[in-house]
Design a protein around this motif. Sequence first.
Motif, short mmCIF file in Angstrom:
data_model
loop_
_atom_site.label_atom_id
_atom_site.label_comp_id
_atom_site.label_asym_id
_atom_site.label_seq_id
_atom_site.Cartn_x
_atom_site.Cartn_y
_atom_site.Cartn_z
N SER A 160 64.17 38.96 58.13
CA SER A 160 64.61 39.73 56.95
C SER A 160 65.24 41.05 57.38
N SER A 185 64.08 43.65 58.98
CA SER A 185 63.20 44.71 58.47
C SER A 185 63.43 46.04 59.18
N ASN A 186 64.10 46.00 60.36
CA ASN A 186 64.35 47.23 61.12
C ASN A 186 63.14 47.72 61.91
N CYS A 196 60.81 46.12 64.26
CA CYS A 196 60.53 44.88 64.97
C CYS A 196 59.64 45.15 66.19
S1 SF4 Z 1 59.71 42.04 62.46
FE1 SF4 Z 1 61.62 41.57 63.57
S2 SF4 Z 1 61.79 39.33 63.41
FE2 SF4 Z 1 60.33 39.98 61.83
S3 SF4 Z 1 61.59 40.24 59.99
FE3 SF4 Z 1 61.41 42.26 60.99
S4 SF4 Z 1 63.28 42.38 62.26
FE4 SF4 Z 1 63.01 40.21 61.73
#
Ligand code: SF4
Length: 554
Positions: free
Chosen positions: A213, A215-216, A218
């Motif tokens: 997603s 999410s930024n 990670c």
């Molecule tokens: S934690 Fe990493 S792999 Fe998981 S949704 Fe967020 S950016 Fe994507």
Amino acid sequence: MKYDYDVCIVGSGAGGAPIAYELSHAGYKVLVLEKGKSFKEEDISKDELAVSRRDLFTPKLDEEKHIINDREKDGSITRYDGEEYSWSFWNGSMVGGSSNLMSGYFHRMKPNDFKLKSVFGEVKGANVVDWCINYEDLEHYYEKVERVVGVSGEVKKHSFLEPRSTAKFPHVKLEENKVTEWFDTACENLGFESISTPRAIISRSEGKRNACSYSNFCGSYACATGAKGSARAALLQKCSAEVRAESFVYKLESDVEKITAVYYYDKDLKSHAIKAKIFVLSAQAIESSRLLLNSKNKYFPHGMANNNGEVGKNLIFSAGGSGQGRFNFEDLTEKQRRELMQRGLFFNRSLQDWYEYEEKGKNFKGGTIDFLFEHANVISRASRELYNDKGELIWGKELQEKIKKQLTTSKVLSFEVFNDWLPTDACFVSVDAHEKDKFHMPVGVINLWGHPQDLKVGEHLAKNAVKVLKEMGAKDISYNISAAPPPNLVAGGCRFGEDAKTSVLDKNCKAHALENLYVTDASFMPTGGSVPYTWTIYANSFRVADEIKKVLQG
Ligand code: SF4
Ligand SMILES: Cc1cc2nc3c(=O)[nH]c(=O)nc-3n(C[C@H](O)[C@H](O)[C@H](O)COP(=O)(O)OP(=O)(O)OC[C@H]3O[C@@H](n4cnc5c(N)ncnc54)[C@H](O)[C@@H]3O)c2cc1C
């Protein structure tokens, strides 16, 4: 003997989970003992305080610590108490281990990484050896990790592309920020080969795992969608192995030829014993050596599988360091500003042009440079602004204005350098004679030393990374190549090899000295390659699972 399980695995991370997955799918009764807690996707949030300021996913240092013996240039040792100096070597104590928190930058090792000594020769003061398996022995398993754990990317021909049995990654590459095009142009101008970084993150939903997603948050944060290829989301949640969380294994017991039981404390500090046909140790490199060294009996008075004194030896990390450059609004067009500030999308670019290079007629093993936007975590970004141009500490309105300006009108592009940390006699794991953890077990001692060649190679790589940042127009460029080890990229301590006198494990990662003990975290690695380790840990563990299956089938 009556067994509770066919296989008992200590540690549920990247080293342990492939064994659990494969053997439970093959119909065997498998137990995984994990000292950390169990978190599900719905428990996971992007709580910056919990991750940056509190030990949500790692043990508290006043309860469990390491002693660090740092060897100075003059050969003297400075002893650091991990608790006193807040120096933590814990990476993720939870079901699925550190892989929950990884950024998932995935690179395969190259064929020459498996034969460092033959190709590059001896290095004075370093214990460089060839591996007892080749790239070809692991290729099938690298490919399996792409499919089963899930790796996204784009195969692009370049000078050091490793041989592949498939033309494409099973997952298309993740969405990229437009600034990657600035990077690609800069590399083209410089004659460098820009590579899209493979990631252990799925770009399309698969079964119960949702696609990323963006999410930024990670690296250092667990994943709430299941997209990250953690050992938990990609393997343990998809198999029938029993996972017992909050179970700290403190001792292995044996007779002269076999492990007979493991002992663990549950969360109420009650001790239990497990009997199994086969035991697999995968507690991450430092802790696996520590557990073996703490498991002494009359057959193994210096620690389990350690009658040759090799357990704990040749500990390695990923050498290198990091650097960065800043893009300021005043140097950019309106379109470029919008591109720079686009949230979420990945940068995902790597350079491997200097994986091997020549200097003054001598061939050197070089490494990998990964480029990424600075972490979105506001605490770390704001903490960087605490000083003014003169190096004076600032506060109040001045600090407030500086943070606002830097965070809203500029962005930092970072790079990380990965090269070999050469194995030496001075870098190893031992246990402390006096300090005990909350379970009353001797704590691990990390004896540190980095070979001077590691720094030389790191410098070579960092200087080339700086050229790219300059060509892109970044300002305030800096880098730091140091002998300080990255605690999250650790390997060695239980080398595999053909010779039982100089290694702990055989080529199938079974202890030479014991019939039913395997070690499948990165401990087995005699040298580390010039890439982050986890793809190789996963691949090797799938390989060993096939060997264990053969043993169980008789
Ligand atoms: S934690 Fe990493 S792999 Fe998981 S949704 Fe967020 S950016 Fe994507
Ligand atoms: C922030 C961060 C970012 C990273 N980014 C990357 C990346 O981009 N690319 C990459 O390749 N790698 C990355 N890594 C490294 C990667 O996570 C590790 O290489 C990998 O997870 C190691 O696997 P392991 O099985 O050896 O150990 P772990 O995954 O740590 O698993 C070991 C498990 O054993 C448990 N354990 C330890 N002792 C005991 C005991 N006595 N009894 C029971 N259980 C025990 C631990 O709690 C842990 O869960 C990153 C790591 C971190 C922390």
